[in-house]
Design an enzyme around this catalytic site. Structure first.
Site, PDB file in Angstrom:
ATOM      1  N   ASN A  14       0.805  -1.223   0.000  1.00 59.51           N
ATOM      2  CA  ASN A  14       0.000   0.000   0.000  1.00 59.51           C
ATOM      3  C   ASN A  14       0.837   1.272   0.000  1.00 59.51           C
ATOM      4  O   ASN A  14       0.583   2.196  -0.779  1.00 59.51           O
ATOM      5  CB  ASN A  14      -0.918   0.014   1.227  1.00 59.51           C
ATOM      6  CG  ASN A  14      -2.087  -0.931   1.094  1.00 59.51           C
ATOM      7  OD1 ASN A  14      -2.500  -1.268  -0.010  1.00 59.51           O
ATOM      8  ND2 ASN A  14      -2.634  -1.359   2.220  1.00 59.51           N
ATOM      9  N   CYS A 130       4.178   6.835  10.897  1.00 61.76           N
ATOM     10  CA  CYS A 130       3.009   7.649  10.548  1.00 61.76           C
ATOM     11  C   CYS A 130       2.568   8.487  11.748  1.00 61.76           C
ATOM     12  O   CYS A 130       2.269   9.676  11.618  1.00 61.76           O
ATOM     13  CB  CYS A 130       1.867   6.777  10.048  1.00 61.76           C
ATOM     14  SG  CYS A 130       1.252   5.549  11.240  1.00 61.76           S
ATOM     15  N   SER A 161      -6.412   0.021   7.484  1.00 63.13           N
ATOM     16  CA  SER A 161      -5.264   0.707   6.894  1.00 63.13           C
ATOM     17  C   SER A 161      -3.935   0.184   7.419  1.00 63.13           C
ATOM     18  O   SER A 161      -2.879   0.686   7.055  1.00 63.13           O
ATOM     19  CB  SER A 161      -5.361   2.217   7.163  1.00 63.13           C
ATOM     20  OG  SER A 161      -5.187   2.493   8.538  1.00 63.13           O
ATOM     21  N   THR A 166       2.786  -2.850   8.518  1.00 63.93           N
ATOM     22  CA  THR A 166       2.504  -2.053   9.716  1.00 63.93           C
ATOM     23  C   THR A 166       2.391  -2.944  10.943  1.00 63.93           C
ATOM     24  O   THR A 166       2.947  -2.658  12.008  1.00 63.93           O
ATOM     25  CB  THR A 166       1.194  -1.264   9.528  1.00 63.93           C
ATOM     26  OG1 THR A 166       1.338  -0.389   8.407  1.00 63.93           O
ATOM     27  CG2 THR A 166       0.869  -0.450  10.769  1.00 63.93           C
ATOM     28  N   ALA A 168       3.645  -5.909  11.433  1.00 62.45           N
ATOM     29  CA  ALA A 168       4.939  -6.521  11.769  1.00 62.45           C
ATOM     30  C   ALA A 168       5.852  -5.554  12.502  1.00 62.45           C
ATOM     31  O   ALA A 168       6.751  -5.965  13.235  1.00 62.45           O
ATOM     32  CB  ALA A 168       5.621  -7.023  10.494  1.00 62.45           C
TER      33      ALA A 168
END
Length: 313
Positions: A14, A130, A161, A166, A168
């Site tokens: 993604n 993020c 999302s 993410t 892991a």
């Protein structure tokens, strides 16, 4: 300035795919030269092939065998913290710049609006996380007008999302973000919490930032935070306040205990509530957590590219 700097993206999931689309649609100084993955059936590799971009499902080794490898100037790594170390060694040994979107933190942490200009000579730049990209600007905004003894951030994102990469990297997320709150944000101590929310329909990214600051000047803090939000909106238009900034004075008669930090903490508690809506280039708009990472990485790469092109001119 003329021409563009060619880039390669490692990671066809993604984040990597959104970054590819962003560069192609919006950048005047970057050109996607290669897309790299390990799953031959990934949508990212399929899209790259349809768009005429060189691609490989053989990872970093496959990238080095592509004819375009010699023309690549910047490489984005959107894989995992574990895979990044090997990718970084190969990329930098070849004399190229690495922009790391994993929590590996091999290079210095960079948040574009806070400290990008301090690291333009680095060959590996880490984009924190993020949650870090969304919240560290606020911590930095408070710390530039007052001493911040403690900062805590809570990043709440849609479970949809959060892909395999993410999930892991969840442990690395909290550790990396906590360190960057201090090293980049300027807080003496920092803590990060991430929440994967399974709600349907999927919720937009929400972030809460708490700072304990040594000041009584509410307006100075408010102006600084609002100015910082405007700066982030330059490359993440969907970044905004969810409600008014809140202030609470914590005096000696109502001191709070912050475990591992201070048993008698006082000061001005600043609470900032944010939401981040994605641009919808490839990912759904609720995935603001992924969008702010790719947008920050793009902003950083474009700054590096403009510097290179200007020097060449």
């Amino acid at each position: 300035m003329t021409g563009k700097i060619k880039v390669a993206i490692i990671g066809s999931g993604n984040i990597g795919t959104d970054l590819m689309i962003k560069i192609m649609r919006t950048s005047d100084v970057l050109e996607v030269g290669a897309m790299v993955g390990i799953d031959p059936d990934s949508d990212g590799l399929a899209r790259a092939t349809r768009l005429g971009i060189a691609s490989t499902h053989e990872g970093i080794e496959g990238l080095t065998r592509l004819p375009v490898w010699s023309e690549i100037g910047i490489v984005f790594d959107a894989t995992s913290a574990g895979a990044h170390k090997r990718n970084d060694q190969i990329v930098r040994d070849a004399g190229k710049i690495m922009i790391d979107l994993t929590p590996a933190a091999v290079g210095p942490y960079v948040v574009p609006v806070v400290n990008m200009d301090n690291h333009l000579a680095e060959t590996n730049i880490n984009m924190v996380t993020c949650g870090g990209q969304a919240t560290i600007p606020i911590v930095a905004a408070v710390s530039r007008v007052a001493e911040v003894s403690y900062a805590e951030i809570v990043a709440s994102i849609s479970s949809r999302s959060a892909g395999p990469g993410t999930r892991a990297n969840i442990d690395e997320f909290t550790e990396t973000t906590s360190r960057a709150i201090c090293e980049v944000g300027g807080a003496s101590k920092g803590k990060a919490v991430i929440i994967l929310n399974p709600a349907e329909p999927p919720m937009i990214m929400r972030d809460t930032v708490y700072c304990l600051a040594k000041t009584t000047d509410h307006e100075a803090v408010r102006r600084s935070v609002e100015a910082m939000i405007a700066e982030v909106q330059d490359y993440v238009p969907g970044y905004r306040l969810k409600q008014e900034i809140q202030f609470e004075t914590i005096g000696n008669n109502a001191a709070v205990r912050i475990p591992g930090v201070d048993d008698h903490a006082t000061g001005l508690k600043v609470s900032v509530f944010l939401e981040v809506e994605g641009a919808g280039h490839y990912l759904p708009k609720y995935a603001g957590n992924l969008d702010i990472m790719t947008s920050a990485a793009l902003k950083t790469a474009e700054r590096l590219a403009r510097r290179t092109l200007t020097e060449a001119a």
